[in-house]
Every structure is written in C-alpha cells, then in structure tokens.
Design a protein around this motif. Structure first.
Motif, PDB file in Angstrom:
ATOM      1  N   ARG A   1       0.835  -1.205   0.000  1.00 19.51           N
ATOM      2  CA  ARG A   1       0.000   0.000   0.000  1.00 19.51           C
ATOM      3  C   ARG A   1       0.870   1.255   0.000  1.00 19.51           C
ATOM      4  N   ALA A   2       1.935   1.246   0.807  1.00 19.51           N
ATOM      5  CA  ALA A   2       2.824   2.420   0.880  1.00 19.51           C
ATOM      6  C   ALA A   2       3.527   2.660  -0.439  1.00 19.51           C
ATOM      7  N   VAL A   3       4.107   1.629  -1.023  1.00 17.21           N
ATOM      8  CA  VAL A   3       4.854   1.828  -2.264  1.00 17.21           C
ATOM      9  C   VAL A   3       3.917   2.218  -3.404  1.00 17.21           C
ATOM     10  N   ASP A   4       2.725   1.626  -3.461  1.00 13.70           N
ATOM     11  CA  ASP A   4       1.785   1.967  -4.536  1.00 13.70           C
ATOM     12  C   ASP A   4       1.278   3.402  -4.417  1.00 13.70           C
ATOM     13  N   SER A   5       1.220   3.941  -3.208  1.00 11.97           N
ATOM     14  CA  SER A   5       0.743   5.317  -3.021  1.00 11.97           C
ATOM     15  C   SER A   5       1.884   6.342  -3.078  1.00 11.97           C
TER      16      SER A   5
ATOM     17  N   ARG B   1      14.436   4.315  -8.729  1.00 11.21           N
ATOM     18  CA  ARG B   1      13.526   3.258  -9.179  1.00 11.21           C
ATOM     19  C   ARG B   1      12.973   3.617 -10.553  1.00 11.21           C
ATOM     20  N   VAL B   2      13.006   2.687 -11.501  1.00  8.55           N
ATOM     21  CA  VAL B   2      12.560   2.967 -12.870  1.00  8.55           C
ATOM     22  C   VAL B   2      11.048   3.100 -12.977  1.00  8.55           C
ATOM     23  N   ILE B   3      10.343   2.706 -11.930  1.00  9.88           N
ATOM     24  CA  ILE B   3       8.882   2.763 -11.936  1.00  9.88           C
ATOM     25  C   ILE B   3       8.430   4.158 -11.502  1.00  9.88           C
TER      26      ILE B   3
ATOM     27  N   THR C   1       3.514   2.224 -14.823  1.00 11.49           N
ATOM     28  CA  THR C   1       4.183   3.034 -15.832  1.00 11.49           C
ATOM     29  C   THR C   1       5.610   3.310 -15.384  1.00 11.49           C
ATOM     30  N   LEU C   2       6.545   3.119 -16.304  1.00 13.49           N
ATOM     31  CA  LEU C   2       7.943   3.424 -16.023  1.00 13.49           C
ATOM     32  C   LEU C   2       8.184   4.913 -16.202  1.00 13.49           C
ATOM     33  N   ARG C   3       9.317   5.393 -15.719  1.00 10.05           N
ATOM     34  CA  ARG C   3       9.650   6.821 -15.828  1.00 10.05           C
ATOM     35  C   ARG C   3       9.765   7.286 -17.279  1.00 10.05           C
ATOM     36  N   ASP C   4      10.043   6.351 -18.201  1.00 10.80           N
ATOM     37  CA  ASP C   4      10.134   6.722 -19.622  1.00 10.80           C
ATOM     38  C   ASP C   4       8.775   6.688 -20.326  1.00 10.80           C
ATOM     39  N   GLY C   5       7.696   6.424 -19.564  1.00  8.01           N
ATOM     40  CA  GLY C   5       6.348   6.417 -20.117  1.00  8.01           C
ATOM     41  C   GLY C   5       5.853   5.050 -20.564  1.00  8.01           C
TER      42      GLY C   5
END
Length: 117
Positions: free
Chosen positions: A12-16, A54-56, A82-86
């Motif tokens: 929950r923490a990482v997803d938010s 983190r690439v996410i 979604t990754l940082r590159d979209g």
C-alpha cells in the motif's frame, strides 16, 4: 504481530508513493536485493532508490499469494504500472521477506518474470 498485514502495508505504501512509509517498513539497516541493482542497505540507500532511482513512476501490486512462515513472508503477484520513460508494464513478481522481532523488514529479495522493472 500480524506479518500478513505488515507485508500488505508495504505494498500500500509503495503503490501510493509513500517513501517514508516504505522506509518505516524496513529495519534501519534493512537490505533490499533487486535484479539490476547492487544490494541497497540502510535508510539512505533505500531513500535514494524509492525517492528517484527506481525505474517505476507509478503503479499497483496485485497480491495473488502471500505465505507467512515464522518470521518470513513469500509473496507472488503482478505489478501493473508506468515506467519513468512512459512505458506501460505488467510484470509478475515474487518477494521473499525476512522480518526482525519488531516486525520490520530486515531483508527483502525481489524477482521478476521479465527484466522490465
């Protein structure tokens, strides 16, 4: 101590995007092992990872199986995000977590079914 709930609290923490919540989940000298990265140990290394390395960029974890045995948990699920590159990704993952006596993660190992994240 309910390690099932403590484990779910991490996701929950990482997803938010709650970096402080993620860091609180780890023990102060906790170690995170993740493919493609050197082991990350301690709050500074973990903050650098979750705060930007983190690439996410965003996403959510679906937990399909969570098994607790003693002071360890095994998790299997799917991450969609979604990754940082979209780039959009859906990837299976497994996590193996060892907890200390206070219920904080002292060691975590992650594995992915494809090398995308």
């Amino acid at each position: 101590m309910d390690l099932t709930e403590i484990t779910n609290r991490y996701y929950r923490a990482v997803d938010s995007g709650d970096v402080d919540g993620v860091l609180d989940w780890f023990a102060e000298d906790g170690v995170y092992h993740r493919p493609g990265y050197a082991p990350m140990q301690g709050s500074a290394a973990l903050r650098a990872f979750y705060g930007g390395e983190r690439v996410i960029a965003s996403g959510s974890h679906r937990i399909d199986q969570l098994i607790v045995e003693g002071s360890s948990a095994a998790v299997r699920g799917v991450f969609t995000g979604t990754l940082r590159d979209g780039t959009s990704v859906t990837v299976g993952f497994s996590d193996f977590i060892d907890y200390d006596s206070a219920g904080r993660a002292c060691e975590r190992h992650s594995y992915f079914d494809t090398p995308t994240v």
